[in-house]
Write a protein that holds these residues in place. Structure first.
Motif, PDB file in Angstrom:
ATOM      1  N   SER A  97      -1.242   6.515  -5.553  1.00  0.00           N
ATOM      2  CA  SER A  97      -0.023   7.198  -5.998  1.00  0.00           C
ATOM      3  C   SER A  97       0.660   7.928  -4.846  1.00  0.00           C
ATOM      4  N   LEU A  98      -0.109   8.447  -3.881  1.00  0.00           N
ATOM      5  CA  LEU A  98       0.487   9.092  -2.716  1.00  0.00           C
ATOM      6  C   LEU A  98       1.161   8.055  -1.832  1.00  0.00           C
ATOM      7  N   ARG A  99       0.522   6.926  -1.632  1.00  0.00           N
ATOM      8  CA  ARG A  99       1.131   5.863  -0.825  1.00  0.00           C
ATOM      9  C   ARG A  99       2.434   5.380  -1.464  1.00  0.00           C
ATOM     10  N   ALA A 100       2.439   5.276  -2.776  1.00  0.00           N
ATOM     11  CA  ALA A 100       3.664   4.874  -3.474  1.00  0.00           C
ATOM     12  C   ALA A 100       4.742   5.943  -3.330  1.00  0.00           C
ATOM     13  N   ARG A 101       4.335   7.227  -3.361  1.00  0.00           N
ATOM     14  CA  ARG A 101       5.321   8.316  -3.239  1.00  0.00           C
ATOM     15  C   ARG A 101       5.903   8.363  -1.828  1.00  0.00           C
ATOM     16  N   ILE A 102       5.088   8.063  -0.833  1.00  0.00           N
ATOM     17  CA  ILE A 102       5.612   8.005   0.532  1.00  0.00           C
ATOM     18  C   ILE A 102       6.608   6.852   0.661  1.00  0.00           C
ATOM     19  N   ALA A 103       6.291   5.720   0.065  1.00  0.00           N
ATOM     20  CA  ALA A 103       7.227   4.593   0.082  1.00  0.00           C
ATOM     21  C   ALA A 103       8.542   4.983  -0.581  1.00  0.00           C
ATOM     22  N   ARG A 104       8.453   5.707  -1.685  1.00  0.00           N
ATOM     23  CA  ARG A 104       9.672   6.174  -2.360  1.00  0.00           C
ATOM     24  C   ARG A 104      10.473   7.125  -1.463  1.00  0.00           C
ATOM     25  N   HIS A 105       9.770   7.915  -0.653  1.00  0.00           N
ATOM     26  CA  HIS A 105      10.420   8.814   0.297  1.00  0.00           C
ATOM     27  C   HIS A 105      11.325   8.035   1.247  1.00  0.00           C
ATOM     28  N   TYR A 106      10.876   6.851   1.683  1.00  0.00           N
ATOM     29  CA  TYR A 106      11.714   6.050   2.578  1.00  0.00           C
ATOM     30  C   TYR A 106      12.963   5.536   1.866  1.00  0.00           C
ATOM     31  N   ALA A 107      12.836   5.241   0.610  1.00  0.00           N
ATOM     32  CA  ALA A 107      14.011   4.817  -0.161  1.00  0.00           C
ATOM     33  C   ALA A 107      14.985   5.974  -0.332  1.00  0.00           C
ATOM     34  N   GLU A 108      14.455   7.177  -0.573  1.00  0.00           N
ATOM     35  CA  GLU A 108      15.298   8.338  -0.800  1.00  0.00           C
ATOM     36  C   GLU A 108      15.971   8.834   0.481  1.00  0.00           C
ATOM     37  N   ARG A 109      15.220   8.902   1.565  1.00  0.00           N
ATOM     38  CA  ARG A 109      15.761   9.490   2.798  1.00  0.00           C
ATOM     39  C   ARG A 109      16.494   8.476   3.660  1.00  0.00           C
ATOM     40  N   TYR A 110      15.959   7.252   3.728  1.00  0.00           N
ATOM     41  CA  TYR A 110      16.510   6.276   4.658  1.00  0.00           C
ATOM     42  C   TYR A 110      17.158   5.067   3.973  1.00  0.00           C
ATOM     43  N   ALA A 111      17.062   5.020   2.651  1.00  0.00           N
ATOM     44  CA  ALA A 111      17.625   3.902   1.881  1.00  0.00           C
ATOM     45  C   ALA A 111      17.039   2.562   2.313  1.00  0.00           C
ATOM     46  N   ILE A 112      15.710   2.537   2.559  1.00  0.00           N
ATOM     47  CA  ILE A 112      15.034   1.283   2.880  1.00  0.00           C
ATOM     48  C   ILE A 112      13.822   1.132   1.972  1.00  0.00           C
ATOM     49  N   GLU A 113      13.446  -0.107   1.738  1.00  0.00           N
ATOM     50  CA  GLU A 113      12.298  -0.400   0.896  1.00  0.00           C
ATOM     51  C   GLU A 113      11.072  -0.662   1.764  1.00  0.00           C
ATOM     52  N   ILE A 114      10.020   0.084   1.538  1.00  0.00           N
ATOM     53  CA  ILE A 114       8.754  -0.105   2.243  1.00  0.00           C
ATOM     54  C   ILE A 114       7.688  -0.431   1.202  1.00  0.00           C
ATOM     55  N   ASP A 115       6.954  -1.497   1.435  1.00  0.00           N
ATOM     56  CA  ASP A 115       5.858  -1.853   0.545  1.00  0.00           C
ATOM     57  C   ASP A 115       4.753  -0.799   0.682  1.00  0.00           C
ATOM     58  N   PRO A 116       4.354  -0.139  -0.410  1.00  0.00           N
ATOM     59  CA  PRO A 116       3.266   0.842  -0.310  1.00  0.00           C
ATOM     60  C   PRO A 116       1.992   0.281   0.318  1.00  0.00           C
ATOM     61  N   ALA A 117       1.809  -1.029   0.251  1.00  0.00           N
ATOM     62  CA  ALA A 117       0.624  -1.646   0.843  1.00  0.00           C
ATOM     63  C   ALA A 117       0.598  -1.491   2.362  1.00  0.00           C
ATOM     64  N   ARG A 118       1.763  -1.216   2.976  1.00  0.00           N
ATOM     65  CA  ARG A 118       1.841  -1.045   4.436  1.00  0.00           C
ATOM     66  C   ARG A 118       1.636   0.405   4.857  1.00  0.00           C
ATOM     67  N   ILE A 119       1.401   1.304   3.910  1.00  0.00           N
ATOM     68  CA  ILE A 119       1.265   2.723   4.205  1.00  0.00           C
ATOM     69  C   ILE A 119      -0.204   3.123   4.171  1.00  0.00           C
ATOM     70  N   VAL A 120      -0.612   3.866   5.196  1.00  0.00           N
ATOM     71  CA  VAL A 120      -1.983   4.374   5.286  1.00  0.00           C
ATOM     72  C   VAL A 120      -1.908   5.893   5.426  1.00  0.00           C
ATOM     73  N   VAL A 121      -2.659   6.602   4.600  1.00  0.00           N
ATOM     74  CA  VAL A 121      -2.734   8.059   4.695  1.00  0.00           C
ATOM     75  C   VAL A 121      -3.776   8.414   5.756  1.00  0.00           C
ATOM     76  N   THR A 122      -3.455   9.402   6.592  1.00  0.00           N
ATOM     77  CA  THR A 122      -4.311   9.747   7.727  1.00  0.00           C
ATOM     78  C   THR A 122      -4.608  11.245   7.755  1.00  0.00           C
ATOM     79  N   THR A 123      -5.620  11.613   8.518  1.00  0.00           N
ATOM     80  CA  THR A 123      -5.957  13.022   8.699  1.00  0.00           C
ATOM     81  C   THR A 123      -5.014  13.605   9.750  1.00  0.00           C
ATOM     82  N   GLY A 124      -3.830  13.981   9.301  1.00  0.00           N
ATOM     83  CA  GLY A 124      -2.785  14.412  10.216  1.00  0.00           C
ATOM     84  C   GLY A 124      -2.277  13.244  11.036  1.00  0.00           C
TER      85      GLY A 124
END
Length: 395
Positions: A79-106
């Motif tokens: 759900s966090l990876r999906a929310r980050i992907a949504r952030h790119y749609a909201e801020r930059y108007a681009i679609e990012i597949d949540p599968a390409r997002i990795v959460v990291t320790t900072g």
């Protein structure tokens, strides 16, 4: 005999012999002054004075009330990876597949995993001078070779295609890392400049890493994400700066599809997963946008206070302050040793700032970085203290 044997056994490895991050030494020196009863205006550490958004804190408290926090998937809570992907749609108007997002320790873990996934020992990776010191230090510890590309006013303090290709022609590069807004300068690259550099890099098979941890903190113009310009760029971001969550240690990467599984393997082995509590808080932080935008307005006021006050105090040569919360000032009018200048300013004026030699071994002796992430009252007080101190020095 036994003591000598023990000494041999605990000899540190060569790869551990990286320089210290000098800002931490400045912070420790400021702490000693405060322990003795002095009041220091802190402008050395690059972290917000504000707390995490209330929504993030509330989500963490609710999670703690449940009492059990398990490992998450190595790539992060879905759900966090999906929310980050949504952030790119909201801020930059681009679609990012949540599968390409990795959460990291900072973002720090993001750099480590990006370097491990992209480069082998001995590979040469270009970074800007001035630039964030751990880029160089992490690369060195991993057996790679950081290649400093000196930036100047002529290149607007950023790596250009010509500078990159010239360095590549001298000895081939495997990667280049850029940051916009940049640390320590606060200078930004336009969308056109990032696009031109990215195309030049890709044309030479040079892998491109974009540090975007100060996105959201842009004043001169809107920050551009490399994720819009290429699916092959590695983008690293963090909740630390814009969302005021430094100590929560949670960030993210946007990866080319081919790197997702390698990074998943690395994260699973190096960390298993990112702290669950931090991930829960990070997802909720997106609901605190109004709070962090209010904090950004404070930075804008602080920026203006320093841009007016420091030149009047005698520090008139300042690099473009486009974003982030840093101001990089030339102090060569007063000293050719930025470390000595910062040390004396801390001792005499009780203003803590970071010497440029931490960020730039080429010309950093002429510069000092001021972080303006504190209160506006502190910024005005710092300017007054610096002005009085410099007046006494030259008086």
């Amino acid at each position: 005999m036994m003591l000598e044997k023990a000494r041999r056994l605990i000899t540190p490895s060569g790869r551990s012999a990286v320089p210290p991050f000098m800002v931490m030494d400045v912070m420790a020196a400021a702490g000693r002054i405060e322990a003795a009863g002095g009041h220091v205006v802190h402008m050395e550490v690059g972290q917000p004075a504000a707390s995490a958004p209330a929504s993030a804190i509330a989500a963490a408290q609710a999670a703690l009330a449940v009492g059990r926090l398990d490992y998450t998937e190595a790539l992060g809570i879905p759900s966090l990876r999906a929310r980050i992907a949504r952030h790119y749609a909201e801020r930059y108007a681009i679609e990012i597949d949540p599968a390409r997002i990795v959460v990291t320790t900072g973002s720090s873990a993001g750099f480590i995993m990006a370097f491990l996934a992209l480069f082998d020992p001995g590979d040469r990776v270009a970074v800007a001078a001035p630039g964030y010191p751990p880029y160089r230090h992490i690369l060195t510890a991993l057996g790679c070779q950081p290649v400093l590309i000196e930036t100047t006013q002529a290149s607007r303090w950023a790596i250009t295609p010509d500078l990159l290709i010239a360095a590549h022609r001298r000895t081939p590069l495997k990667g280049v890392l850029v940051a916009s807004p940049a640390n320590p300068t606060g200078t930004m690259m336009t969308a056109e400049a990032i696009g031109n550099l990215l195309r030049a890099a890709e044309g030479e098979a040079i892998r491109f890493i974009s540090d975007e941890i100060y996105h959201g903190l842009d004043y001169a113009f809107a920050a551009e994400t490399a994720a819009r310009l290429s699916d092959d760029a590695v983008v690293i971001n963090s909740f630390s700066k814009y969302f005021c969550m430094t100590g929560w240690r949670v960030g993210w990467m946007v990866l080319p599809e081919a790197l997702v599984r390698p990074v998943e393997r690395l994260q699973g082995n190096l960390a298993i997963s990112v702290p669950t509590l931090s991930q829960i808080a990070a997802q909720a932080a997106f609901d605190g946008r109004a709070e962090v935008e209010a904090v950004k307005h404070i930075y804008e006021a602080n920026r203006l206070a320093l841009l007016a006050g420091l030149p009047a105090a005698g520090l008139g040569r300042i690099l473009p302050v486009d974003g982030a919360f840093y101001l990089y000032a030339d102090v060569s009018r007063f000293s050719s040793d930025s470390f000595a200048f910062a040390k004396q300013m801390l001792e005499d004026a009780h203003v803590a700032a970071t010497p440029g030699v931490d960020f730039d071994p080429i010309n950093g002796n002429r510069f000092v970085r001021f972080c303006y992430a504190g209160s506006t009252a502190d910024m005005h007080e710092a300017v007054a203290r610096i002005a009085n101190w410099l007046a006494a020095k030259t008086g």
